[in-house]
Scaffold this motif. Structure first.
Motif, PDB file in Angstrom:
ATOM      1  N   SER A  39      22.767 -29.908 -36.287  1.00 55.43           N
ATOM      2  CA  SER A  39      22.843 -28.474 -36.057  1.00 55.43           C
ATOM      3  C   SER A  39      22.542 -28.135 -34.599  1.00 55.43           C
ATOM      4  O   SER A  39      23.281 -27.376 -33.953  1.00 55.43           O
ATOM      5  N   ASN A  40      21.482 -28.724 -34.073  1.00 52.49           N
ATOM      6  CA  ASN A  40      21.131 -28.466 -32.675  1.00 52.49           C
ATOM      7  C   ASN A  40      22.191 -29.027 -31.733  1.00 52.49           C
ATOM      8  O   ASN A  40      22.518 -28.415 -30.702  1.00 52.49           O
ATOM      9  N   GLY A  41      22.755 -30.200 -32.093  1.00 57.88           N
ATOM     10  CA  GLY A  41      23.751 -30.826 -31.229  1.00 57.88           C
ATOM     11  C   GLY A  41      25.021 -30.003 -31.128  1.00 57.88           C
ATOM     12  O   GLY A  41      25.589 -29.857 -30.038  1.00 57.88           O
ATOM     13  N   PHE A  42      25.479 -29.433 -32.246  1.00 60.37           N
ATOM     14  CA  PHE A  42      26.695 -28.614 -32.190  1.00 60.37           C
ATOM     15  C   PHE A  42      26.437 -27.286 -31.472  1.00 60.37           C
ATOM     16  O   PHE A  42      27.334 -26.750 -30.806  1.00 60.37           O
ATOM     17  N   GLN A  43      25.226 -26.748 -31.594  1.00 54.86           N
ATOM     18  CA  GLN A  43      24.899 -25.543 -30.832  1.00 54.86           C
ATOM     19  C   GLN A  43      24.907 -25.840 -29.330  1.00 54.86           C
ATOM     20  O   GLN A  43      25.389 -25.028 -28.513  1.00 54.86           O
ATOM     21  N   LYS A  44      24.415 -27.002 -28.960  1.00 53.41           N
ATOM     22  CA  LYS A  44      24.422 -27.402 -27.560  1.00 53.41           C
ATOM     23  C   LYS A  44      25.842 -27.637 -27.073  1.00 53.41           C
ATOM     24  O   LYS A  44      26.192 -27.328 -25.922  1.00 53.41           O
ATOM     25  N   LEU A  45      26.695 -28.189 -27.981  1.00 49.36           N
ATOM     26  CA  LEU A  45      28.074 -28.486 -27.608  1.00 49.36           C
ATOM     27  C   LEU A  45      28.843 -27.218 -27.262  1.00 49.36           C
ATOM     28  O   LEU A  45      29.737 -27.229 -26.413  1.00 49.36           O
ATOM     29  N   GLU A  46      28.511 -26.090 -27.931  1.00 47.76           N
ATOM     30  CA  GLU A  46      29.182 -24.834 -27.655  1.00 47.76           C
ATOM     31  C   GLU A  46      28.958 -24.366 -26.216  1.00 47.76           C
ATOM     32  O   GLU A  46      29.792 -23.660 -25.639  1.00 47.76           O
TER      33      GLU A  46
END
Length: 256
Positions: A25-32
Motif C-alpha cells: 500500500s505504501n509502495g503504490f502510494q509512493k509510486l504515484e
C-alpha cells in the motif's frame, strides 16, 4: 479471533502477509508521486517481488489451514477460509494496480524514445511538426475507434443471431413438451378404454359360458330321450313328456 490460539505458525504467516500488504500500500502510494520512468520501473520491480513473496505465504497459509481442518470445528474452518479468500482478493487488487502502472511506464518510455518520420525527438520539433504529429495521432485514434465500433457491431450481430437461435430452440422444446402431454393423455385414455373393454369381455364370457352350459344340458336331455324314450325321469321333465291327447267317445244315436 486470535489466530495464535489456533496455531502459532498460522498466526505468524498471517502477520507476515499483513506486513507485506502494508508495504505494498505504501509502495503504490509512493509510486504515484514518482515522475521519472526509470525510478517507476525500479519501484514496480520491488513491489512485484513483494507480491511474489505474498503469494508464497498465502500458499503456506492455505496448506496449514488444510492440516488443521480435522482438529478445528466448522466455524473456525469457515473463518480461516474467509481469511484466505480475503488475502487472495487483496493480492489480486495489488496485481491489478501493478499492471496499470506498468502500462503507464511502458507508454512513457515509448514516448520518450520515439522519433518522428524525420528522425526528430519531440523536444526538438517545431510547433508545426508538433501539430502535424498530433493530427496524425488523432487520425490513428479515430481509425482505432472505428475498428472498435465495427467489433462492437459484429458482437451485437452475433448476440442477436444467438438470441434468435435460442428462441427458436425454446419454441421447438415447447412444442415437443405439448406433444408429449398429448401423447400422455392419449395413453391414459387408451388404458382406460382397454380396462373397460376387458371388463365387458369378462362379462360377455360369463354369459356365453352359461348359455353354452344350458345348451349342453338341453342337448344331453334330448339325446337321452331319443335313446331311452320310456325313461320316466325324462318324461317328468316339463316340456319333454309326450303330449296327452284327450279322446272323447262319440256316441251317435241310431235313428229308427
Amino acid at each position: 479471533m486470535d489466530l495464535s490460539s489456533i496455531s502459532d505458525k498460522v498466526a505468524s504467516i498471517d502477520g507476515q502477509i499483513s506486513d507485506i500488504f502494508r508495504a505494498l500500500s505504501n509502495g503504490f502510494q509512493k509510486l504515484e508521486k514518482i515522475k521519472d520512468p526509470n525510478r517507476q520501473s525500479r519501484q514496480l520491480e520491488e513491489l512485484t517481488g513483494k507480491m511474489r513473496d505474498c503469494k508464497k505465504l498465502i500458499k503456506e497459509f492455505e496448506t496449514e489451514v488444510k492440516k488443521l481442518e480435522k482438529t478445528n470445528d466448522s466455524d473456525v474452518n469457515k473463518m480461516l477460509n474467509e481469511k484466505k479468500q480475503f488475502m487472495v482478493k487483496e493480492l489480486n487488487s495489488y496485481v491489478t494496480l501493478k499492471k496499470q502502472h506498468a502500462k503507464r511506464v511502458e507508454m512513457f518510455e515509448t514516448q520518450g524514445n520515439e522519433e518522428d518520420e524525420d528522425g526528430l525527438v519531440a523536444s526538438s520539433m517545431t510547433n508545426q511538426q508538433l501539430i502535424d504529429s498530433g493530427n496524425k495521432m488523432m487520425d490513428e485514434t479515430d481509425e482505432s475507434i472505428e475498428r472498435s465500433k465495427q467489433v462492437v457491431q459484429e458482437t451485437l450481430n452475433v448476440g442477436q443471431e444467438t438470441t434468435a437461435s435460442l428462441k427458436a430452440q425454446t419454441d421447438q422444446m415447447n412444442r415437443i413438451v405439448n406433444e408429449l402431454d398429448s401423447v400422455n393423455f392419449s395413453l391414459k385414455k387408451a388404458s382406460k378404454l382397454a380396462m373397460e373393454l376387458g371388463r365387458q369381455l369378462a362379462t360377455d364370457k360369463c354369459i356365453m359360458s352359461m348359455l353354452f352350459i344350458i345348451f349342453l344340458g338341453v342337448i344331453s336331455i334330448i339325446v337321452v330321450k331319443i335313446v331311452h324314450p320310456k325313461n320316466k325321469d325324462i318324461s317328468d321333465i316339463p316340456g319333454l313328456a309326450p303330449p296327452v291327447v284327450d279322446r272323447k267317445l262319440l256316441w251317435i244315436p241310431h235313428r229308427d
